[in-house]
Design an enzyme around this catalytic site. Structure first.
Site, mmCIF file in Angstrom:
data_model
loop_
_atom_site.group_PDB
_atom_site.id
_atom_site.type_symbol
_atom_site.label_atom_id
_atom_site.label_comp_id
_atom_site.label_asym_id
_atom_site.label_seq_id
_atom_site.Cartn_x
_atom_site.Cartn_y
_atom_site.Cartn_z
ATOM 1 N N HIS A 155 35.487 36.462 28.218
ATOM 2 C CA HIS A 155 35.539 36.991 29.590
ATOM 3 C C HIS A 155 35.936 38.462 29.626
ATOM 4 C CE1 HIS A 155 35.134 33.164 31.937
ATOM 5 N NE2 HIS A 155 35.394 32.683 30.730
ATOM 6 N N ASP A 363 36.936 46.956 32.005
ATOM 7 C CA ASP A 363 37.017 45.627 32.599
ATOM 8 C C ASP A 363 35.839 44.802 32.098
ATOM 9 O OD1 ASP A 363 37.872 43.548 34.257
ATOM 10 O OD2 ASP A 363 38.240 44.896 35.946
HETATM 11 P P1 ADP Z 1 40.854 39.886 36.409
HETATM 12 O O1 ADP Z 1 40.172 38.612 35.992
HETATM 13 O O2 ADP Z 1 41.059 40.874 35.298
HETATM 14 O O3 ADP Z 1 42.113 39.668 37.178
HETATM 15 P P2 ADP Z 1 38.640 40.134 38.336
HETATM 16 O O4 ADP Z 1 38.384 41.193 39.357
HETATM 17 O O5 ADP Z 1 37.445 39.785 37.518
HETATM 18 O O6 ADP Z 1 39.861 40.628 37.433
HETATM 19 O O7 ADP Z 1 39.100 38.789 39.051
HETATM 20 C C1 ADP Z 1 40.238 38.776 39.804
HETATM 21 C C2 ADP Z 1 40.222 37.581 40.778
HETATM 22 O O8 ADP Z 1 41.552 37.443 41.267
HETATM 23 C C3 ADP Z 1 39.326 37.818 41.962
HETATM 24 O O9 ADP Z 1 38.766 36.610 42.394
HETATM 25 C C4 ADP Z 1 40.287 38.381 43.013
HETATM 26 O O10 ADP Z 1 39.945 38.052 44.332
HETATM 27 C C5 ADP Z 1 41.610 37.762 42.637
HETATM 28 N N1 ADP Z 1 42.707 38.732 42.860
HETATM 29 C C6 ADP Z 1 42.960 39.835 42.138
HETATM 30 N N2 ADP Z 1 44.031 40.498 42.629
HETATM 31 C C7 ADP Z 1 44.458 39.789 43.681
HETATM 32 C C8 ADP Z 1 45.507 39.973 44.631
HETATM 33 N N3 ADP Z 1 46.335 41.009 44.557
HETATM 34 N N4 ADP Z 1 45.653 39.051 45.603
HETATM 35 C C9 ADP Z 1 44.783 38.000 45.666
HETATM 36 N N5 ADP Z 1 43.772 37.773 44.808
HETATM 37 C C10 ADP Z 1 43.612 38.666 43.833
#
Ligand code: ADP
Length: 467
Positions: A155, A363
């Site tokens: 991932h 990312d």
């Molecule tokens: P990572 O897997 O590195 O955290 P991604 O952007 O691929 O980054 O996925 C993050 C997921 O977590 C998304 O579905 C997003 O909506 C959720 N998310 C990230 N930060 C927050 C936050 N501060 N509050 C709520 N949901 C979050």
């Protein structure tokens, strides 16, 4: 296809819809095949108690969980997975902690997973292993005699060969990938790094159809960019909580345009760089200053890993100084919130925002970018400012692509985004949504499992097992 067995470090209960797109998509396939999800229970126990597999039924899906001892958890999870693999795979050699003891703990836990999983397997099972915590799992399973089809999906990004080669044990790690039948990456550039690494360091032979041969095995590899569940997200956006959030934001900020950032508080997300770019935008455009507010939501993450405390302090200090230097009695440029927003409210926040700043330094994919697009009003959509170093940038070419290290360039993109005419916003949004819809999470699941069903390493060997 036989029964699907998903293996990941953490398990999301497929009965809870709050779990997000990936859990929902996997749950769908698991439900259809009466499958099993195997992983860590999230519990840390005394060494003497690490023994039983806890079994639970979630509808037709079986959940199988193991506990970890504190020593194993520290070396495997905090140490090797998040202190070595996470930083190096995100190009941050400077943050890696190459403590010699970690790799043994990492291997121990992968062996434990293999030992506990094997007796639960059926002959026609198809096994799908997820992410950097479990790279050697197939090799450990094969060592115990497992012959089932096994796929692996990474991932997070895979760095270029020379950066990978900085990890003590890198050759063992990449060799272990040859125990899989299919290895999937998020982007073409990750796949290219894999190809270059195995060809130069392991002298692998490149065969046709994206197959590589080394260590007496042939492995298939491919790029399968992960997507979101667009339908699920649109339903969430139409729900009461998202609507309430949207209306509250519109009321509160009726005189201003909103910029939004939603991230886990992780050093890969480029948060200080983003703040510096916003500060540059404010400094360069005094006449526009009080017309925009940046809301930055940063959810707490891995707070017991040292590098995460440093980034927290840097971000707090930058937000404080921007507000101190540019704020007015009736306007603060940055609202920084160190918390998780309930998932059901997120679409409302996205929809109320004119601009999303998704500017990671590196990312794997970045799903926030896709969620922001899916939440927009297509008649009056917001603008996505996206780092060219996010995996998503390979697909989302109509976003305003930026280099997050370039403070001035990103500040200019913020200005362009805030001033973009309606017609251009619509055109870009339409094109972007075509890609988000086409390559959604269901496409991802089906295309990976379809490729896994076709991929079968004919040969058996054991030379990938040497550590
Ligand atoms: P990572 O897997 O590195 O955290 P991604 O952007 O691929 O980054 O996925 C993050 C997921 O977590 C998304 O579905 C997003 O909506 C959720 N998310 C990230 N930060 C927050 C936050 N501060 N509050 C709520 N949901 C979050």
């Amino acid at each position: 296809m036989g029964r699907l067995v998903v293996v990941s470090n953490r398990i999301a209960d497929p009965r809870k819809t709050a779990a997000g797109g990936l859990a929902v998509a996997l749950a769908e396939v698991l439900n259809n095949t009466g499958g099993m999800w195997f992983g860590w229970s999230g519990k840390i126990v005394d060494h003497s108690e690490v023994d039983d597999v806890h079994l639970e039924h979630a509808g037709p899906v079986k959940l199988a969980m193991v506990d970890l001892s504190k020593a194993d958890h520290d070396a495997f999870y905090l140490g090797y997975s998040n202190g070595v693999l996470w930083p190096v795979f995100h190009y941050r050699l400077d943050l890696a902690d190459f403590d010699a003891g970690y790799i043994a703990g990492y291997r121990r836990v992968n062996q434990l997973f293999a030992r506990k999983l094997l007796p639960l397997l059926r002959e026609d099972d198809v096994i799908w292993v997820h992410d950097y915590h479990l790279i050697p799992l197939a090799a450990e399973l094969r060592a115990l005699g497992c012959t089932q089809r096994i796929g692996f999906f990474l991932h997070i990004p895979l760095p270029p060969p020379l950066m990978l080669a900085a990890i003590p044990g890198h050759d063992w790690l990449i060799r272990a990938l040859f125990a899989y039948d299919l290895v999937g990456f998020q982007s073409e550039s990750d796949l290219d790094h894999f190809a270059r690494y195995v060809e130069s360091e392991a002298h692998a032979q490149r065969l046709e159809d994206q197959r590589w041969r080394a260590f007496g095995r042939t492995v298939h590899a491919g790029a399968f960019p992960i997507g979101i569940d667009v339908q699920e997200f649109e339903q969430l956006a139409a729900g009461a909580e998202a609507t309430d959030m949207y209306e509250r934001m519109k009321r509160e900020y009726y005189r201003r345009k909103l910029l939004v950032g939603v991230d886990r508080l992780d050093y890969s997300k480029g948060l200080p760089q983003r703040m510096r770019a916003f500060r540059e935008f404010l400094a360069k455009n005094p006449e526009l200053r009080s017309s925009a507010t940046l809301i930055q939501i940063a959810s707490p993450s891995r707070e017991n890993v040292e590098a995460y405390t440093d980034i927290l302090h840097e971000l707090e200090s930058l937000c404080g100084s921007i507000n101190g230097n540019f704020g007015e009695l009736d306007w603060m440029p940055v609202r920084y919130i160190h918390r998780t927003v309930p998932r059901a409210r997120l679409p409302g926040l996205y929809k109320a925002s004119r601009v999303a700043l998704v500017t990671p330094l590196r990312d794997g994919m970045n799903l926030v970018a896709k969620e922001f697009l899916a939440a927009q009003d297509e008649e009056d959509p917001g603008v996505l400012v996206l780092s060219r170093f996010a995996g998503a940038a390979e697909q989302l070419k109509e976003a305003l692509l930026v280099n997050p290290y370039d403070t001035e360039g990103t500040a200019t993109a913020i200005l362009l985004a805030l001033q973009m005419p309606l017609e251009e916003r619509r055109e870009r949004h339409q094109a972007l949504m075509r890609s988000v819809r086409q390559y959604d999470v269901h496409w991802w699941c089906e295309s990976f499992l379809g490729a896994l069903a076709e991929a079968r390493a004919e040969e058996k060997g054991t030379s990938w097992l040497r550590l």
